[in-house]
Design an enzyme around this catalytic site. Structure first.
Site, short mmCIF file in Angstrom:
data_model
loop_
_atom_site.label_atom_id
_atom_site.label_comp_id
_atom_site.label_asym_id
_atom_site.label_seq_id
_atom_site.Cartn_x
_atom_site.Cartn_y
_atom_site.Cartn_z
N SER A 122 45.67 45.11 45.49
CA SER A 122 46.29 44.63 44.24
C SER A 122 45.48 44.99 43.00
O SER A 122 46.00 44.93 41.89
CB SER A 122 46.51 43.12 44.30
OG SER A 122 45.29 42.42 44.32
N LYS A 159 41.87 38.63 40.38
CA LYS A 159 42.92 39.07 39.45
C LYS A 159 42.37 39.06 38.02
O LYS A 159 41.31 38.50 37.74
CB LYS A 159 44.13 38.13 39.51
CG LYS A 159 44.88 38.14 40.84
CD LYS A 159 45.63 39.43 41.08
CE LYS A 159 46.46 39.38 42.36
NZ LYS A 159 45.61 39.38 43.58
#
EC number: 3.4.21.88
Length: 205
Positions: A122, A159
């Site tokens: 990701s 993230k």
């Protein structure tokens, strides 16, 4: 050094093991939880006794303000590599440490406190790849745009952080992934640290 009571010796050993495993001392609350005290205040009283006996120094104003005296300093084991994180447990809990790597924390700015193995792709667009070791500086707050290790409910993720009012957006760096949206009024989120560097998989064995 004056002799220690069995309980004081137990606490001193816990402090040494925590520093050896995580690179930092435990908080008062962690000591209380692990040793079954009813409150962090009970742990504080034992810490004061250890300080009087010359085993530790207490640094006011911080929850981890415990420093071993030079004669009690443990061997440097390097940065801990964190594996699977159990629900509800601190990320640096002893049981999460898979092994230690002899990496100088000062290689990174700010200095690294632990390593986390990257799972998934990701964050691949900024060079954080599956299997990499992510160097993490332990903090509890983050600014918009920073790459964070965050715990959402019981899941830990890496993230890019963005907060708007009472909503946090955790953005992937891969267009195939949608942001994780966290409503702070109904969901729990904690910042475990900031990404400060990457050790490529296979570069450090």
């Amino acid at each position: 050094m004056r002799p220690l009571t069995p309980r004081q010796a137990e606490i001193l050993d816990l402090i040494k093991r925590n520093i050896a495993d995580t690179g930092m001392p435990p908080t008062r609350a962690e000591i209380a939880r692990r040793l079954g005290f009813k409150s962090a205040n009970a742990a504080e009283e034992h810490l004061k006794a250890l300080a009087k006996k010359g085993c530790i120094e207490i640094m006011p104003g911080t929850s981890r303000g415990i420093k071993l005296t030079q004669e009690e300093e443990p061997e440097d084991l390097g940065l801990p590599l964190i594996g699977q994180v159990a629900a509800g447990e601190p990320i640096l809990a002893q049981e999460h440490v898979e092994q230690h790597y002899q990496v100088d924390p000062s290689m990174f700015r700010p200095s690294a406190d632990f390593l986390l193995r990257v799972r998934g792709d990701s964050m691949k667009d900024i060079g954080i790849l599956e299997g990499d070791l992510l160097a993490v500086h332990k903090v509890e707050q983050a600014r918009n745009g920073q790459i964070v290790v965050a715990r959402v409910e019981d899941d830990v993720t890496v993230k890019r952080f963005e907060k708007r009012g009472s909503t946090v957006y955790l953005h992937a760096e891969n267009e195939e992934y949608s942001p994780i949206v966290v409503d702070l009024t109904t969901q729990s989120l904690s910042i475990e640290g900031l990404a400060v560097g990457v050790i490529r998989n296979g570069d450090w064995q």
